[in-house]
Design a protein around this motif. Structure first.
Motif, PDB file in Angstrom:
ATOM      1  N   GLU A  70       0.869  -1.180   0.000  1.00 31.76           N
ATOM      2  CA  GLU A  70       0.000   0.000   0.000  1.00 31.76           C
ATOM      3  C   GLU A  70       0.908   1.233   0.000  1.00 31.76           C
ATOM      4  OE1 GLU A  70      -3.232   1.128  -0.288  1.00 31.76           O
ATOM      5  OE2 GLU A  70      -2.086   2.975  -0.044  1.00 31.76           O
ATOM      6  N   PRO A  71       1.007   1.923  -1.140  1.00 37.34           N
ATOM      7  CA  PRO A  71       1.966   3.032  -1.225  1.00 37.34           C
ATOM      8  C   PRO A  71       1.740   4.129  -0.188  1.00 37.34           C
ATOM      9  CG  PRO A  71       0.630   2.856  -3.250  1.00 37.34           C
ATOM     10  CD  PRO A  71       0.322   1.657  -2.415  1.00 37.34           C
ATOM     11  N   LEU A  72       0.484   4.348   0.208  1.00 30.67           N
ATOM     12  CA  LEU A  72       0.253   5.453   1.150  1.00 30.67           C
ATOM     13  C   LEU A  72       0.575   5.061   2.591  1.00 30.67           C
ATOM     14  CD1 LEU A  72      -2.796   7.365  -0.335  1.00 30.67           C
ATOM     15  CD2 LEU A  72      -0.344   7.588  -0.787  1.00 30.67           C
ATOM     16  N   TYR A  73       0.905   3.811   2.839  1.00 32.50           N
ATOM     17  CA  TYR A  73       1.471   3.442   4.141  1.00 32.50           C
ATOM     18  C   TYR A  73       3.007   3.503   4.106  1.00 32.50           C
ATOM     19  CZ  TYR A  73      -2.820   2.190   6.588  1.00 32.50           C
ATOM     20  OH  TYR A  73      -4.029   2.232   7.229  1.00 32.50           O
ATOM     21  N   ASN A  74       3.528   3.982   2.997  1.00 30.66           N
ATOM     22  CA  ASN A  74       4.982   4.207   2.896  1.00 30.66           C
ATOM     23  C   ASN A  74       5.158   5.561   2.215  1.00 30.66           C
ATOM     24  OD1 ASN A  74       7.748   3.841   2.864  1.00 30.66           O
ATOM     25  ND2 ASN A  74       7.747   2.393   1.150  1.00 30.66           N
ATOM     26  N   PHE A  75       4.383   6.521   2.693  1.00 28.98           N
ATOM     27  CA  PHE A  75       4.219   7.799   1.978  1.00 28.98           C
ATOM     28  C   PHE A  75       5.545   8.497   1.681  1.00 28.98           C
ATOM     29  CE2 PHE A  75       3.470  12.257   1.391  1.00 28.98           C
ATOM     30  CZ  PHE A  75       2.344  12.299   0.582  1.00 28.98           C
ATOM     31  N   ASP A  76       6.366   8.690   2.727  1.00 26.88           N
ATOM     32  CA  ASP A  76       7.559   9.521   2.534  1.00 26.88           C
ATOM     33  C   ASP A  76       8.502   8.924   1.502  1.00 26.88           C
ATOM     34  OD1 ASP A  76       6.553  11.279   4.349  1.00 26.88           O
ATOM     35  OD2 ASP A  76       7.710  10.509   6.050  1.00 26.88           O
ATOM     36  N   ASN A  77       8.684   7.613   1.570  1.00 23.57           N
ATOM     37  CA  ASN A  77       9.609   6.981   0.623  1.00 23.57           C
ATOM     38  C   ASN A  77       9.058   6.991  -0.799  1.00 23.57           C
ATOM     39  OD1 ASN A  77      11.195   6.525   2.816  1.00 23.57           O
ATOM     40  ND2 ASN A  77      10.928   4.303   2.890  1.00 23.57           N
ATOM     41  N   VAL A  78       7.758   6.737  -0.908  1.00 23.81           N
ATOM     42  CA  VAL A  78       7.138   6.752  -2.241  1.00 23.81           C
ATOM     43  C   VAL A  78       7.216   8.170  -2.824  1.00 23.81           C
ATOM     44  CG1 VAL A  78       4.903   6.566  -3.436  1.00 23.81           C
ATOM     45  CG2 VAL A  78       5.644   4.755  -1.863  1.00 23.81           C
ATOM     46  N   LYS A  79       6.963   9.155  -1.980  1.00 22.05           N
ATOM     47  CA  LYS A  79       7.041  10.550  -2.438  1.00 22.05           C
ATOM     48  C   LYS A  79       8.438  10.874  -2.977  1.00 22.05           C
ATOM     49  CE  LYS A  79       7.193  15.177  -0.466  1.00 22.05           C
ATOM     50  NZ  LYS A  79       6.933  16.020   0.713  1.00 22.05           N
ATOM     51  N   PRO A  90      -6.331   9.827   5.044  1.00 26.80           N
ATOM     52  CA  PRO A  90      -5.561  11.002   5.486  1.00 26.80           C
ATOM     53  C   PRO A  90      -4.400  11.361   4.559  1.00 26.80           C
ATOM     54  CG  PRO A  90      -5.797   9.389   7.266  1.00 26.80           C
ATOM     55  CD  PRO A  90      -6.315   8.748   6.026  1.00 26.80           C
ATOM     56  N   GLU A  91      -3.954  10.433   3.728  1.00 31.59           N
ATOM     57  CA  GLU A  91      -2.807  10.747   2.860  1.00 31.59           C
ATOM     58  C   GLU A  91      -3.226  11.101   1.435  1.00 31.59           C
ATOM     59  OE1 GLU A  91      -0.361  11.018   4.608  1.00 31.59           O
ATOM     60  OE2 GLU A  91      -0.375   9.483   6.171  1.00 31.59           O
TER      61      GLU A  91
END
Ligand code: SAH
Ligand code: SF4
Length: 427
Positions: free
Chosen positions: A226-235, A263-264
């Motif tokens: 789930e990319p939004l549970y790894n937001f900072d790295n995916v960003k 929320p993201e």
């Protein structure tokens, strides 16, 4: 499925020379990734660092401050325009600095443990990333899907997933860990190496593969996790992938798919600015609670409100709603009508995905006529609703079939799945 028709496989690498011989006839141009020694685990990768972080790293190595911007520019070009994976190839950087860089950092690619090529041209790579801290190496799957006029790379953001969507194979695997920005980007770099999307090392300085000639034109964050549970790295990774002085992928050609981490969602538009896809799959909370359990935390109303508020949403920048077709579960024409009502007012595309079966899954794919009737109804209501043709099924590369090798399917399961697919199950 070993030895089955239509795909070739590079076996797990036990001997580098041997694996090279087997790999080199797979694709042209020859893999540069396979020719390199394995990444040293104790060196930090330069790949995935922002320009500022790279400048700080150079300063810490003693590069004078007045030079850091220029050095960062050079490194950026070598890494992301030329695609080199060895400091020795950076000929406009002094030998001395190259040696210092090499002593402290790596730019090597991960090991390619397996490469499979489907009958339909889809490719799947299993890449092994070195351990981080006390952890183990992790295996990650990346899929390339060539289509008329474009090529899409499906990238993973996590190994495993914390969520447990009941129709998804990745959802049966616990989260092992988040991928770093470097590991997310390296999936793209390896795929470009293998597909010949970087200029050859000996082409003149500055030569690049023009955007229109590239094999990879689009990327989707729709692999494992789930990319939004790894937001900072995916960003971090997506900002580098879309950087105009480097990999230069347009943000309109990058799509991030989420199961609905409300929320993201706003931040995704605001801070990353890529296209959004939502794994909707159900139009009623009771059903979505079962299919996509994060719905219990962020129910449909909140999810759709977040979609309405997505930055720069317009008819030219629509949200894609993914809807997996599950026989007798979510595929009635009433569901289709409710879907149209639910999305009213949101610039949207609806992507109908025939369910891809995996052994042990509790669902069946809807009948083809049902999918077409469903699509018809949605089309008549004014929504583009392409039915996504399953790709790469023979190599288990289709949506939702990815699972890391640490939880590889048992051979009996694979045979069962192959039999299901031959019997036309789910077509
Ligand atoms: N975690 C993110 C992105 C990865 S999943 C998300 O859930 O959106 C990518 C897409 O494949 C999602 O829409 C997901 O719901 C879908 N998918 C998962 N398993 C599938 C299966 N067995 N058949 C078809 N689509 C599936
Ligand atoms: Fe995770 Fe997406 Fe699979 Fe759900 S569909 S389990 S969020 S990878």
């Amino acid at each position: 499925m070993k030895g089955g028709p239509g795909f070739r496989r590079v076996p797990a690498k036990t001997d580098l020379k041997n694996a090279m011989a087997l790999t080199l006839d797979l694709t042209k141009p020859e893999s540069r990734a396979q020719l390199r020694p394995q990444m040293a685990v104790d060196k930090k990768s330069l790949i995935g660092l922002s320009r500022d972080a790279m400048a700080q790293a150079l300063a810490a190595l003693g590069v004078p401050e007045r030079q850091t911007r220029m050095r960062v520019r050079q490194l950026w070009h070598w890494l992301y325009v030329r695609g080199v994976s060895d400091f020795a190839q950076m000929f406009n950087i002094s030998k001395e600095l190259r040696a210092t860089l090499d002593a402290h950092f790596t730019i090597a690619r991960p090991e390619i443990v397996e490469e499979q090529i489907s009958q339909d041209g889809t490719r799947k790579w299993l890449m092994r990333f070195p351990p981080r801290g006390a952890g183990r190496p992790v295996d990650v799957e990346t899929v390339y899907i060539p289509e008329e006029g474009r090529g899409t790379l499906c990238i993973s953001s996590q190994v495993g997933c914390t969520l447990t969507c009941t129709f998804c194979h990745t959802g049966t695997q616990k989260l092992v860990r988040n991928l770093t920005p470097g590991e997310i980007l390296e999936q793209l770099l390896v795929a470009r190496d293998r597909l010949g999307d970087f200029p050859d090392a000996d082409t003149p300085d500055g030569a690049i593969v023009p955007a229109e000639g590239r094999k990879i034109t689009n990327i989707v964050m729709m692999g494992m996790g789930e990319p939004l549970y790894n937001f900072d790295n995916v960003k971090e990774a997506l900002l580098i992938a879309s950087d105009g002085d480097g990999l230069s992928l347009s943000k309109r050609r990058i799509t991030l798919s989420t199961s609905g981490v409300v929320p993201e969602i706003y931040r995704t538009g605001e801070e990353i600015g890529v296209m959004l896809a939502i794994s909707l799959h159900a139009v009623r909370d009771e059903l979505r609670d079962v299919l996509v359990p994060i719905n219990k935390k962020y129910p449909l109303k909140e999810l759709l409100d977040a979609c309405r508020a997505y930055p720069s949403l317009s008819n030219a920048r629509r949200i894609t709603f993914e809807y997996v077709m599950l026989k007798g579960v979510n595929d009635s024409l009433d569901d289709a009508r409710a879907l149209v009502r639910l999305l009213r007012g949101i610039p949207a595309k609806i992507n109908l995905i025939p369910f891809n079966p995996w052994p042990g899954s509790d669902y069946e794919c809807s009948d083809w006529e049902q999918i077409e009737e469903f699509a018809d109804l949605v089309n008549k209501a004014g929504y583009a609703s392409p039915i996504r043709t399953p790709r790469g099924r023979d190599i288990l590369a289709a949506c939702g079939q990815l699972k890391s090798a640490s939880e590889r399917m048992k051979k009996t399961d694979r045979l069962k799945l192959e039999a299901m697919m031959i019997a036309g199950h789910g077509e």
